[in-house]
Scaffold this motif. Structure first.
Motif, PDB file in Angstrom:
ATOM      1  N   MET A   1      24.729  31.105  30.644  1.00 51.03           N
ATOM      2  CA  MET A   1      25.727  30.782  29.628  1.00 51.03           C
ATOM      3  C   MET A   1      26.398  32.040  29.066  1.00 51.03           C
ATOM      4  O   MET A   1      27.544  32.011  28.685  1.00 51.03           O
ATOM      5  N   LEU A   2      25.664  33.149  29.038  1.00 50.09           N
ATOM      6  CA  LEU A   2      26.198  34.386  28.489  1.00 50.09           C
ATOM      7  C   LEU A   2      27.262  35.009  29.391  1.00 50.09           C
ATOM      8  O   LEU A   2      28.271  35.529  28.907  1.00 50.09           O
ATOM      9  N   ALA A   3      27.040  34.953  30.704  1.00 51.95           N
ATOM     10  CA  ALA A   3      27.964  35.601  31.641  1.00 51.95           C
ATOM     11  C   ALA A   3      29.398  35.082  31.529  1.00 51.95           C
ATOM     12  O   ALA A   3      30.332  35.898  31.510  1.00 51.95           O
ATOM     13  N   PRO A   4      29.629  33.781  31.440  1.00 55.51           N
ATOM     14  CA  PRO A   4      31.021  33.323  31.309  1.00 55.51           C
ATOM     15  C   PRO A   4      31.697  33.795  30.011  1.00 55.51           C
ATOM     16  O   PRO A   4      32.889  34.108  30.006  1.00 55.51           O
ATOM     17  N   ILE A   5      30.929  33.883  28.955  1.00 57.20           N
ATOM     18  CA  ILE A   5      31.485  34.358  27.684  1.00 57.20           C
ATOM     19  C   ILE A   5      31.844  35.835  27.791  1.00 57.20           C
ATOM     20  O   ILE A   5      32.939  36.255  27.402  1.00 57.20           O
ATOM     21  N   LEU A   6      30.915  36.621  28.355  1.00 56.91           N
ATOM     22  CA  LEU A   6      31.196  38.048  28.549  1.00 56.91           C
ATOM     23  C   LEU A   6      32.362  38.241  29.509  1.00 56.91           C
ATOM     24  O   LEU A   6      33.194  39.138  29.317  1.00 56.91           O
ATOM     25  N   GLY A   7      32.430  37.420  30.538  1.00 57.43           N
ATOM     26  CA  GLY A   7      33.534  37.499  31.489  1.00 57.43           C
ATOM     27  C   GLY A   7      34.879  37.238  30.832  1.00 57.43           C
ATOM     28  O   GLY A   7      35.860  37.950  31.086  1.00 57.43           O
ATOM     29  N   ALA A   8      34.927  36.226  29.982  1.00 54.81           N
ATOM     30  CA  ALA A   8      36.178  35.937  29.272  1.00 54.81           C
ATOM     31  C   ALA A   8      36.550  37.081  28.337  1.00 54.81           C
ATOM     32  O   ALA A   8      37.716  37.487  28.267  1.00 54.81           O
ATOM     33  N   LEU A   9      35.562  37.623  27.646  1.00 55.22           N
ATOM     34  CA  LEU A   9      35.827  38.734  26.723  1.00 55.22           C
ATOM     35  C   LEU A   9      36.303  39.975  27.453  1.00 55.22           C
ATOM     36  O   LEU A   9      37.231  40.661  27.003  1.00 55.22           O
ATOM     37  N   VAL A  10      35.684  40.293  28.598  1.00 56.62           N
ATOM     38  CA  VAL A  10      36.085  41.494  29.324  1.00 56.62           C
ATOM     39  C   VAL A  10      37.472  41.321  29.939  1.00 56.62           C
ATOM     40  O   VAL A  10      38.241  42.281  30.014  1.00 56.62           O
ATOM     41  N   LEU A  11      37.812  40.107  30.357  1.00 57.19           N
ATOM     42  CA  LEU A  11      39.180  39.893  30.853  1.00 57.19           C
ATOM     43  C   LEU A  11      40.194  40.084  29.729  1.00 57.19           C
ATOM     44  O   LEU A  11      41.260  40.660  29.941  1.00 57.19           O
ATOM     45  N   LEU A  12      39.836  39.629  28.551  1.00 46.78           N
ATOM     46  CA  LEU A  12      40.729  39.806  27.406  1.00 46.78           C
ATOM     47  C   LEU A  12      40.888  41.284  27.051  1.00 46.78           C
ATOM     48  O   LEU A  12      42.007  41.795  26.981  1.00 46.78           O
ATOM     49  N   THR A  13      39.781  41.974  26.870  1.00 49.21           N
ATOM     50  CA  THR A  13      39.873  43.366  26.420  1.00 49.21           C
ATOM     51  C   THR A  13      40.450  44.287  27.484  1.00 49.21           C
ATOM     52  O   THR A  13      41.308  45.123  27.191  1.00 49.21           O
ATOM     53  N   SER A  14      40.004  44.141  28.723  1.00 51.98           N
ATOM     54  CA  SER A  14      40.540  45.022  29.768  1.00 51.98           C
ATOM     55  C   SER A  14      41.969  44.644  30.129  1.00 51.98           C
ATOM     56  O   SER A  14      42.771  45.517  30.463  1.00 51.98           O
ATOM     57  N   GLY A  15      42.297  43.372  30.018  1.00 58.33           N
ATOM     58  CA  GLY A  15      43.680  42.954  30.257  1.00 58.33           C
ATOM     59  C   GLY A  15      44.619  43.489  29.197  1.00 58.33           C
ATOM     60  O   GLY A  15      45.732  43.935  29.505  1.00 58.33           O
ATOM     61  N   VAL A  16      44.180  43.456  27.954  1.00 56.80           N
ATOM     62  CA  VAL A  16      45.001  44.018  26.874  1.00 56.80           C
ATOM     63  C   VAL A  16      45.172  45.522  27.082  1.00 56.80           C
ATOM     64  O   VAL A  16      46.284  46.058  27.000  1.00 56.80           O
ATOM     65  N   ALA A  17      44.078  46.226  27.361  1.00 55.02           N
ATOM     66  CA  ALA A  17      44.154  47.681  27.553  1.00 55.02           C
ATOM     67  C   ALA A  17      45.083  48.033  28.713  1.00 55.02           C
ATOM     68  O   ALA A  17      45.975  48.875  28.569  1.00 55.02           O
ATOM     69  N   ALA A  18      44.880  47.393  29.854  1.00 56.18           N
ATOM     70  CA  ALA A  18      45.725  47.683  31.021  1.00 56.18           C
ATOM     71  C   ALA A  18      47.171  47.267  30.752  1.00 56.18           C
ATOM     72  O   ALA A  18      48.108  47.992  31.116  1.00 56.18           O
ATOM     73  N   GLY A  19      47.358  46.136  30.102  1.00 64.71           N
ATOM     74  CA  GLY A  19      48.704  45.653  29.815  1.00 64.71           C
ATOM     75  C   GLY A  19      49.467  46.551  28.860  1.00 64.71           C
ATOM     76  O   GLY A  19      50.655  46.837  29.071  1.00 64.71           O
ATOM     77  N   VAL A  20      48.801  47.003  27.824  1.00 66.14           N
ATOM     78  CA  VAL A  20      49.458  47.897  26.864  1.00 66.14           C
ATOM     79  C   VAL A  20      49.823  49.212  27.537  1.00 66.14           C
ATOM     80  O   VAL A  20      50.951  49.706  27.393  1.00 66.14           O
ATOM     81  N   LEU A  21      48.891  49.781  28.289  1.00 66.30           N
ATOM     82  CA  LEU A  21      49.187  51.038  28.969  1.00 66.30           C
ATOM     83  C   LEU A  21      50.291  50.861  30.006  1.00 66.30           C
ATOM     84  O   LEU A  21      51.179  51.710  30.125  1.00 66.30           O
ATOM     85  N   PHE A  22      50.276  49.757  30.733  1.00 68.07           N
ATOM     86  CA  PHE A  22      51.318  49.492  31.729  1.00 68.07           C
ATOM     87  C   PHE A  22      52.676  49.320  31.057  1.00 68.07           C
ATOM     88  O   PHE A  22      53.672  49.911  31.482  1.00 68.07           O
ATOM     89  N   THR A  23      52.718  48.534  30.001  1.00 64.25           N
ATOM     90  CA  THR A  23      53.976  48.324  29.274  1.00 64.25           C
ATOM     91  C   THR A  23      54.506  49.638  28.724  1.00 64.25           C
ATOM     92  O   THR A  23      55.704  49.918  28.788  1.00 64.25           O
TER      93      THR A  23
END
Length: 151
Positions: A1-23
């Motif tokens: 149950m923990l892995a899907p929650i961590l997976g969603a969180l890491v997609l959010l945080t790393s997506g924001v970081a990569a997206g902001v830097l890319f933009t």
């Protein structure tokens, strides 16, 4: 149950970081490069106010989440990709802390108005290092996303 929650969180945080830097790399940075030195310094100071506290939080959170997923995931390929992502995120932090941040501090220390005579414009160097950390962030995001698709 923990892995899907961590997976969603890491997609959010790393997506924001990569997206902001890319933009920033494809939109904001070209505009800053085209400005006069005085305009650049003023804009740099304004833009940095929002990025400075938030980006380290996103990158460090992503790194820790990728490490946690590498520890708890029992799939070897996914585990390896989470480690790769964490390493590249550490690269983002290192480049930021030791290359871009010192330049940011020098620019922010300038007084408002005309830049001093003989000012060493840091934009070329800053842009190269920003491109490096943006590339690292995109690789990390891709590695994390692929790792999460393994079944």
């Amino acid at each position: 149950m923990l892995a899907p929650i961590l997976g969603a969180l890491v997609l959010l945080t790393s997506g924001v970081a990569a997206g902001v830097l890319f933009t920033h790399a494809v939109g904001v940075w070209p505009a800053l490069r085209a400005m006069s030195p005085e305009q650049y310094v003023a804009a740099h100071k304004l833009i940095g106010r929002a990025y400075d506290p938030m980006m380290p939080i996103m990158v460090i959170s992503s790194t820790l989440l990728d490490i946690a997923l590498a520890i708890i995931d029992d799939r070897p390929a996914a585990r390896a990709l989470f480690v790769v992502a964490a390493v590249f995120l550490v690269g983002v932090s290192v480049v930021s802390q030791f290359r871009n941040v010192p330049i940011n501090k020098r620019v922010k220390a300038l007084p408002a108005g005309a830049v001093p005579t003989g000012w060493d414009d840091p934009r070329r160097s800053w842009g190269r290092w920003n491109l490096a950390r943006t590339s690292f962030a995109l690789v990390a995001f891709a590695a994390t996303a692929v790792a999460l698709t393994f079944h």
